[in-house]
Design a protein around this motif. Sequence first.
Motif, PDB file in Angstrom:
ATOM      1  N   ALA A 190       0.793  -1.355  -0.361  1.00 19.28           N
ATOM      2  CA  ALA A 190      -0.200  -0.279  -0.027  1.00 19.28           C
ATOM      3  C   ALA A 190       0.876   0.609  -0.158  1.00 19.28           C
ATOM      4  O   ALA A 190       0.419   2.397  -0.657  1.00 19.28           O
ATOM      5  CB  ALA A 190      -1.149  -0.203   1.657  1.00 19.28           C
ATOM      6  N   GLY A 191       2.450   1.321   0.840  1.00 18.16           N
ATOM      7  CA  GLY A 191       2.931   2.421   0.685  1.00 18.16           C
ATOM      8  C   GLY A 191       3.461   2.854  -0.550  1.00 18.16           C
ATOM      9  O   GLY A 191       3.414   3.822  -0.721  1.00 18.16           O
ATOM     10  N   LEU A 192       3.838   1.440  -0.959  1.00 23.10           N
ATOM     11  CA  LEU A 192       4.937   2.061  -2.026  1.00 23.10           C
ATOM     12  C   LEU A 192       4.005   2.182  -2.842  1.00 23.10           C
ATOM     13  O   LEU A 192       3.865   3.836  -3.544  1.00 23.10           O
ATOM     14  CB  LEU A 192       5.268   0.436  -2.348  1.00 23.10           C
ATOM     15  CG  LEU A 192       6.302   0.354  -4.284  1.00 23.10           C
ATOM     16  CD1 LEU A 192       7.511   1.314  -4.102  1.00 23.10           C
ATOM     17  CD2 LEU A 192       6.885  -0.399  -4.448  1.00 23.10           C
ATOM     18  N   MET A 229      11.617   4.267  -0.892  1.00 25.87           N
ATOM     19  CA  MET A 229      10.529   3.470  -0.006  1.00 25.87           C
ATOM     20  C   MET A 229      10.937   1.809   0.584  1.00 25.87           C
ATOM     21  O   MET A 229      11.709   2.106   1.631  1.00 25.87           O
ATOM     22  CB  MET A 229       9.941   2.719  -1.084  1.00 25.87           C
ATOM     23  CG  MET A 229       8.794   2.394  -0.287  1.00 25.87           C
ATOM     24  SD  MET A 229       7.302   3.551   0.972  1.00 25.87           S
ATOM     25  CE  MET A 229       6.700   4.667   0.402  1.00 25.87           C
ATOM     26  N   ALA A 230      12.625   2.313  -0.392  1.00 22.17           N
ATOM     27  CA  ALA A 230      13.869   0.711  -0.198  1.00 22.17           C
ATOM     28  C   ALA A 230      14.473   1.121   1.520  1.00 22.17           C
ATOM     29  O   ALA A 230      14.679   0.002   2.357  1.00 22.17           O
ATOM     30  CB  ALA A 230      14.022   0.171  -1.347  1.00 22.17           C
ATOM     31  N   GLU A 231      14.940   2.473   1.445  1.00 23.96           N
ATOM     32  CA  GLU A 231      15.623   3.058   2.461  1.00 23.96           C
ATOM     33  C   GLU A 231      14.555   2.827   3.717  1.00 23.96           C
ATOM     34  O   GLU A 231      15.042   2.242   4.825  1.00 23.96           O
ATOM     35  CB  GLU A 231      16.056   4.400   1.819  1.00 23.96           C
ATOM     36  CG  GLU A 231      17.290   4.671   2.716  1.00 23.96           C
ATOM     37  CD  GLU A 231      17.865   6.331   2.252  1.00 23.96           C
ATOM     38  OE1 GLU A 231      18.233   6.768   2.439  1.00 23.96           O
ATOM     39  OE2 GLU A 231      18.469   6.154   0.683  1.00 23.96           O
ATOM     40  N   LYS A 232      13.979   4.092   3.701  1.00 21.60           N
ATOM     41  CA  LYS A 232      12.615   3.456   4.424  1.00 21.60           C
ATOM     42  C   LYS A 232      12.228   2.042   5.279  1.00 21.60           C
ATOM     43  O   LYS A 232      12.449   2.172   6.409  1.00 21.60           O
ATOM     44  CB  LYS A 232      11.373   4.630   4.332  1.00 21.60           C
ATOM     45  CG  LYS A 232      10.751   5.227   4.999  1.00 21.60           C
ATOM     46  CD  LYS A 232       9.275   5.757   4.984  1.00 21.60           C
ATOM     47  CE  LYS A 232       7.898   5.483   4.770  1.00 21.60           C
ATOM     48  NZ  LYS A 232       7.278   5.918   4.595  1.00 21.60           N
ATOM     49  N   ALA A 254      14.916  -2.451   3.200  1.00 26.75           N
ATOM     50  CA  ALA A 254      14.927  -3.437   2.184  1.00 26.75           C
ATOM     51  C   ALA A 254      15.991  -3.654   1.011  1.00 26.75           C
ATOM     52  O   ALA A 254      16.851  -3.319   1.884  1.00 26.75           O
ATOM     53  CB  ALA A 254      13.502  -3.168   0.780  1.00 26.75           C
ATOM     54  N   GLY A 255      16.283  -4.752   0.671  1.00 26.57           N
ATOM     55  CA  GLY A 255      17.838  -5.327   0.143  1.00 26.57           C
ATOM     56  C   GLY A 255      18.066  -4.261  -0.807  1.00 26.57           C
ATOM     57  O   GLY A 255      19.465  -3.854  -1.200  1.00 26.57           O
ATOM     58  N   GLY A 256      16.800  -3.871  -1.818  1.00 31.49           N
ATOM     59  CA  GLY A 256      17.551  -3.102  -2.516  1.00 31.49           C
ATOM     60  C   GLY A 256      16.448  -3.014  -3.857  1.00 31.49           C
ATOM     61  O   GLY A 256      15.850  -3.288  -4.030  1.00 31.49           O
ATOM     62  N   VAL A 257      17.060  -2.136  -4.871  1.00 32.05           N
ATOM     63  CA  VAL A 257      16.009  -1.929  -6.155  1.00 32.05           C
ATOM     64  C   VAL A 257      17.071  -2.196  -7.865  1.00 32.05           C
ATOM     65  O   VAL A 257      18.146  -1.957  -7.717  1.00 32.05           O
ATOM     66  CB  VAL A 257      16.185  -0.240  -6.176  1.00 32.05           C
ATOM     67  CG1 VAL A 257      14.855  -0.109  -7.463  1.00 32.05           C
ATOM     68  CG2 VAL A 257      14.954   0.125  -5.139  1.00 32.05           C
TER      69      VAL A 257
END
Length: 413
Positions: free
Chosen positions: A280-282, A327-330, A333-336
């Motif tokens: 939802a956030g992403l 978003m990944a930073e927040k 997460a492993g990466g994009v």
Amino acid sequence: MKGARIIVQKYGGTSVADTERIKNVARRIAESRERGDHVVVVISALGDTTDRLIKLAHSISERPREREMDMLLATGEQVSVALLSMAMHELGYEAISFTGAQVGIVTDSSHTKAKILDVKVGRILEELDKGSVVIVAGFQGVSLDDQITTLGRGGSDTTAVALAAALGAGVCEIYTDVDGVYTADPRLVPEARKLPRVTYEEMLEMAATGARVLQLRSVEFARNYGVVIHVRSSFSGEEGTWIVGDEERMEKAIISGVTHDVSEAKVTIFDVPDRPGVAAGLFQALAAENINVDMIIQNVSEDQKTAISFTVSKEDLRKAEEITRKMAEKLQAGGVSVDQSIAKVSLVGAGMRTHPGVAADMFAALAESGINIEMISTSTIKISCVIRAEDAKKAVRAIHKKFGLERGVVMRA
Ligand code: ASP
Ligand code: MG
């Protein structure tokens, strides 16, 4: 208007690529006038003008503001309407050109992809009454706060259909460089067949999955207002493809066509915590920036972590990547990762609703050609697969053949 019928004709960029072609278009309009019809014409910018203007902007600024892009891009159509009007005058016909703002094509304020809110037809009707051909700049409008807006690439189709709806026109003729809608892109599949009739629903799916004859939004508009569209060639007098409501199509093929699209890219976010609210956030963040997400896949999670992949138009990729990285930073997460070498091939047909096994046959066609499927999505009348871009041509051909589309396998409803 004394009983005469109003028709709307739209001519695309290739149909007005040079002065000879502009004169040719003028002659076609004159023929319609001679038949007694009132004609409203919508045209695109000459040839590849819009592409050139976009390049020009990018040679000055990497990320030009969208308001200024609209100011720039709207000039293309202003040139072509004026020239076409002059060509009509040369043939001895009364004609008058207008920008979108002048006729009152009112849009929202989302620059570069504005939506039409209202079409005022008073000025057009006045001119038609005087016997003039009315020539309207496609692809542009004016927002409620008086800004010039554009409707997204290919937007002239939407201008034409919106005008046809507002004017209650008998038909909206879309003149283009192909002579109709085909079972597949004829440049890829020489045996592809021209479809005499396609329903709004089928055309919507075909436009959404890469058939480039009509802008998606124009088909939505046509369906919502019951505008009959006739897609045909501006270089010949042949019948093209009619786009009509479901009830008007007698013969129902199971499958209408195979489309492909290489304009999207895939973004993947790895090792995201698997808990409520992450997706939802992403996707809320992407939607807030007006980015349309097409396909989405979330993997089965391992150790409470999962991966989410989605596709977006390459035009939106830079913005989408930025948002996803934040978003990944927040989320720690492993990466994009970003993959621009994908293609989406799709199979569209109203008949698949009632025919099981269509998806299996499509996957089999890909498997037999050694093509790996990376993502799948379906609707009631469409199946799409994401594959490697370099396999697109092979895939479209294999699927077209598997379903015998060159032979026109038709089923009576
Ligand atoms: N000239 C615009 C474009 O190239 C609009 C259109 O052709 O429909 O996208
Ligand atoms: Mg176009």
